[in-house]
Design an enzyme around this catalytic site. Structure first.
Site, PDB file in Angstrom:
ATOM      1  N   SER A 236      -9.250 -41.964  35.450  1.00 52.03           N
ATOM      2  CA  SER A 236      -8.764 -40.947  34.514  1.00 52.03           C
ATOM      3  C   SER A 236      -8.275 -41.581  33.222  1.00 52.03           C
ATOM      4  O   SER A 236      -8.510 -41.054  32.131  1.00 52.03           O
ATOM      5  CB  SER A 236      -7.640 -40.131  35.157  1.00 52.03           C
ATOM      6  OG  SER A 236      -8.136 -39.335  36.219  1.00 52.03           O
ATOM      7  N   THR A 254      -9.338 -29.171  36.864  1.00 54.82           N
ATOM      8  CA  THR A 254      -9.953 -28.359  37.918  1.00 54.82           C
ATOM      9  C   THR A 254      -9.073 -28.251  39.153  1.00 54.82           C
ATOM     10  O   THR A 254      -9.439 -27.551  40.105  1.00 54.82           O
ATOM     11  CB  THR A 254     -11.312 -28.957  38.321  1.00 54.82           C
ATOM     12  OG1 THR A 254     -11.101 -30.304  38.774  1.00 54.82           O
ATOM     13  CG2 THR A 254     -12.275 -28.956  37.148  1.00 54.82           C
ATOM     14  N   HIS A 271      -0.334 -37.052  34.229  1.00 52.04           N
ATOM     15  CA  HIS A 271      -1.541 -36.874  33.426  1.00 52.04           C
ATOM     16  C   HIS A 271      -1.197 -36.232  32.085  1.00 52.04           C
ATOM     17  O   HIS A 271      -1.702 -36.635  31.035  1.00 52.04           O
ATOM     18  CB  HIS A 271      -2.554 -36.002  34.178  1.00 52.04           C
ATOM     19  CG  HIS A 271      -3.378 -36.770  35.169  1.00 52.04           C
ATOM     20  ND1 HIS A 271      -4.743 -36.881  35.056  1.00 52.04           N
ATOM     21  CD2 HIS A 271      -3.034 -37.469  36.279  1.00 52.04           C
ATOM     22  CE1 HIS A 271      -5.205 -37.615  36.061  1.00 52.04           C
ATOM     23  NE2 HIS A 271      -4.185 -37.972  36.816  1.00 52.04           N
TER      24      HIS A 271
END
Length: 400
Positions: A236, A254, A271
């Site tokens: 990521s 998602t 994140h």
């Protein structure tokens, strides 16, 4: 207007003196870089660095014609000796413009980290922007819609500087973006080229002379990229890094939200904290309309969670439902997704887990998921120009 890069490294150079790190140990030959300094048309020197006269001589240039020496940032360490015959260096106050007898005009631009950027317009109208180390332009609303022919900036250390310039329209598709102030954060050679290409930039060795307004060497930003990797591999981070030089990015999450799951909430928060504040977020598994629409770059994280949602929707965990049309329904969902990727006109970076090399799942449903994710990854990768596998934080190029 031509520009000779007498140095392209960080202020301390590369390798750094007495630094034992792996990057400094391998930054040899053409990968060794002196502190960044620019010689413009032999008349303007931006940033006086130790050994500038020798660097110019090695590049087949002379400093005898320099009429102006400008500094862009404070220099640490001992004072740099001014070679005989050079004018005293100075800095132009932010917002002011300097006109040289050679026909060059230099405008000082405010930076967010205390340095001074210089926008140079050549006698024939070519436009060059130089951004000092560790800085990004501030107040770009004052740029007046200028699109630069060449930007020389700290692309690795401050990718947001390039993102701001793109958002303001100051960097266009034909702008030659050259990375300088290169330090020991990124290994030289192939890894540096790979990261810069993703940002639409390039690096050149010390002593290179570039012609402002020549565009054939501008790298194309890959339109579709798939980043694979195992748990906590850094996949990521790698995906986010590839779009760090773009201000307007749609981050497609998602995974959604999970009530009363504190570990998942912590992952989502981590994140979010990494993303630039200008990025937008959409929490959805409906990827096809986003891929079919024009717009800002998409970062999809991740396909493995998309597959979980798709398998839930077709009843893939029930053997009878799976045999009675569930498998066919999932295959159609995957075909729709990969077809949308094939026809996508916007930049797409997608993340997915690579689970085929791990332990064989103990349950039939786990094995079914592993097999379907392998098929999805292969189909999606087949539509991408770039495919990367991240292992222990290191990106291995599989395609592109």
């Amino acid at each position: 207007m031509d520009v000779t890069l007498l140095g392209t490294g960080a202020p301390a150079g590369l390798p750094r003196p007495d630094c034992p790190c792996a990057v400094c140990a391998t930054a040899l030959g053409p990968d060794a870089r002196a502190a960044t300094a620019l010689l413009v048309d032999g008349a303007l020197l931006i940033d006086l660095t130790p050994g500038a006269a020798f660097a110019a001589a090695r590049a087949g240039r002379s400093l005898a014609g320099v009429r102006q020496v400008l500094l862009s940032h404070p220099h640490d360490g001992p004072a740099v000796e001014v070679p005989a015959g050079l004018p005293r260096p100075g800095r132009v106050p932010d917002g002011q413009e300097l006109a040289l007898l050679t026909g060059h005009r230099v405008r000082a631009l405010a930076m967010d980290a205390g340095g001074t950027g210089y926008a140079v317009t050549g006698p024939d109208g070519q436009r060059l922007l130089y951004v000092p180390p560790g800085s990004a332009p501030a107040g770009l609303e004052e740029s007046g819609g200028v699109v630069y022919d060449m930007v020389v900036a700290d692309v690795v250390g401050r990718p947001d500087a390039l993102a701001r310039l793109r958002a303001a329209g100051a960097v266009g598709p034909t702008t030659d973006v050259v990375a300088v102030h290169l330090d020991h954060e990124v290994p030289p050679g192939a890894e540096l080229r790979r990261r810069l290409t993703a940002a639409g930039a390039r690096a050149v060795p010390d002593g290179t002379t570039l012609v402002v307004g020549v565009y054939e060497d501008v790298p194309d930003v890959p339109r579709r990229t798939l980043v694979l990797g195992g748990a906590r591999s850094g996949k990521s981070v790698e995906a986010e890094r590839r779009l760090a030089a773009f201000a307007d990015v749609l981050y497609v999450a998602t995974g959604g939200t999970r009530d009363e799951d504190s570990e998942w909430a912590a992952r989502v928060a981590a994140h979010r904290e990494r993303r630039p504040g200008s990025w937008r977020t959409a929490e959805t598994c409906d990827l096809v309309p986003l891929l079919q629409a024009d717009g800002a770059p998409l970062l999809i994280d991740c396909l493995s969670l998309w597959l979980t949602d798709a398998m839930d929707s077709v009843g893939a965990w029930d053997d009878a439902v799976w045999a009675d049309g569930g498998e066919r329904a999932l295959r159609e969902r995957v075909r729709e997704l990969t077809g949308a990727v094939r026809s996508a006109r916007r930049t797409v970076v997608a993340v997915s887990n690579e689970v085929g090399s791990g332990i064989v799942p103990a349950t039939a449903s786990g094995r079914r998921y592993r097999d379907e994710l392998g098929r999805l990854n292969a189909a999606f990768a087949g539509e991408c120009e770039h495919v990367l596998l991240v292992v222990a934080g290191q990106a291995v190029v599989l395609r592109g």
